[in-house]
Scaffold this motif. Structure first.
Motif, PDB file in Angstrom:
ATOM      1  N   ASN A  48       0.893  -1.229  -0.121  1.00 21.67           N
ATOM      2  CA  ASN A  48      -0.027   0.063  -0.036  1.00 21.67           C
ATOM      3  C   ASN A  48       0.812   1.201  -0.018  1.00 21.67           C
ATOM      4  O   ASN A  48       0.208   2.539  -0.209  1.00 21.67           O
ATOM      5  CB  ASN A  48      -1.083   0.066   1.200  1.00 21.67           C
ATOM      6  CG  ASN A  48      -2.105  -0.926   0.948  1.00 21.67           C
ATOM      7  OD1 ASN A  48      -2.565  -1.524   0.004  1.00 21.67           O
ATOM      8  ND2 ASN A  48      -2.770  -1.098   2.188  1.00 21.67           N
ATOM      9  N   THR A  49       2.222   1.155   0.208  1.00 17.79           N
ATOM     10  CA  THR A  49       2.929   2.302   0.233  1.00 17.79           C
ATOM     11  C   THR A  49       4.240   2.183  -0.651  1.00 17.79           C
ATOM     12  O   THR A  49       4.992   3.248  -0.522  1.00 17.79           O
ATOM     13  CB  THR A  49       3.572   2.514   1.668  1.00 17.79           C
ATOM     14  OG1 THR A  49       4.246   1.347   2.094  1.00 17.79           O
ATOM     15  CG2 THR A  49       2.583   2.952   2.568  1.00 17.79           C
TER      16      THR A  49
ATOM     17  N   GLU B 230       8.472   4.843  -2.435  1.00 17.40           N
ATOM     18  CA  GLU B 230       7.632   4.613  -1.091  1.00 17.40           C
ATOM     19  C   GLU B 230       7.038   5.913  -0.650  1.00 17.40           C
ATOM     20  O   GLU B 230       7.680   7.096  -0.764  1.00 17.40           O
ATOM     21  CB  GLU B 230       8.507   4.132  -0.154  1.00 17.40           C
ATOM     22  CG  GLU B 230       9.007   2.674  -0.594  1.00 17.40           C
ATOM     23  CD  GLU B 230       9.663   1.883   0.641  1.00 17.40           C
ATOM     24  OE1 GLU B 230       9.009   1.119   1.370  1.00 17.40           O
ATOM     25  OE2 GLU B 230      10.752   2.458   0.930  1.00 17.40           O
ATOM     26  N   LEU B 231       5.793   5.913  -0.311  1.00 13.47           N
ATOM     27  CA  LEU B 231       5.242   7.033   0.312  1.00 13.47           C
ATOM     28  C   LEU B 231       5.964   7.271   1.914  1.00 13.47           C
ATOM     29  O   LEU B 231       6.208   6.355   2.672  1.00 13.47           O
ATOM     30  CB  LEU B 231       3.634   6.711   0.706  1.00 13.47           C
ATOM     31  CG  LEU B 231       2.825   7.939   1.331  1.00 13.47           C
ATOM     32  CD1 LEU B 231       2.812   8.892   0.270  1.00 13.47           C
ATOM     33  CD2 LEU B 231       1.535   7.082   1.604  1.00 13.47           C
TER      34      LEU B 231
ATOM     35  N   ASN C 268       1.633  12.139   3.384  1.00 15.52           N
ATOM     36  CA  ASN C 268       0.387  12.220   2.678  1.00 15.52           C
ATOM     37  C   ASN C 268      -0.455  13.214   3.457  1.00 15.52           C
ATOM     38  O   ASN C 268      -0.963  12.710   4.357  1.00 15.52           O
ATOM     39  CB  ASN C 268      -0.044  11.012   2.119  1.00 15.52           C
ATOM     40  CG  ASN C 268      -1.659  11.368   1.475  1.00 15.52           C
ATOM     41  OD1 ASN C 268      -1.813  12.360   0.883  1.00 15.52           O
ATOM     42  ND2 ASN C 268      -2.424  10.331   1.509  1.00 15.52           N
TER      43      ASN C 268
END
Length: 139
Positions: free
Chosen positions: A25-26, A95-96, A99
């Motif tokens: 998810n990241t 990669e996040l 946010n």
């Protein structure tokens, strides 16, 4: 996806036509073999192409993972660790990092086949209104 994007556009005859895959998810990634025409000194990949790949992977964090389409890169800081040679296979991962309502921060890395980091970047993307994005894209 933008059909004529140099990196991911599938309709750009001069582009890379990169495909991206969501790993978590990241985290998102792609891979490629560095084209001969990206040569700088000797057979070393020109440093500007590190930035191209790192900008693209961090943008795909916003686009491919967060499903955001109204943002622009505000700042990208690249750090080089070792050369990449034309013809070399590389793995590019994003990669996040953060946010929030104003910005998206992502980290990108270019790695060699041994998983050693070749170059890395942190990118800050600012969110903009969809109508403003449409004005930018339409030019």
């Amino acid at each position: 996806m933008a059909p004529w994007c140099f990196c991911c556009g599938q309709e750009n005859p001069f582009g890379l036509k990169l495909r991206f895959r969501k790993e978590t998810n990241t985290r998102i990634s792609t891979e490629l073999s560095i084209p001969e025409y990206w040569s700088g000194w000797g057979r070393i990949m020109h440093g500007g192409f590190h930035s191209v790949l790192l900008d693209e992977i961090t943008a795909w964090v916003a686009f491919g993972l967060l499903n955001k389409t109204s943002f622009l890169t505000k700042k990208i800081q690249v750090q080089y660790h070792s050369p990449v040679y034309v013809g070399q296979y590389v793995y590019v991962v994003g990669e996040l990092v953060d946010n929030n309502e104003r910005s998206i921060v992502a980290r990108g890395e270019i790695r060699d086949e041994g998983n050693t980091i070749i170059s890395e970047a942190v990118s800050t993307m600012i969110r903009i209104r969809p109508e403003d994005m449409a004005n930018h894209v339409g030019k």
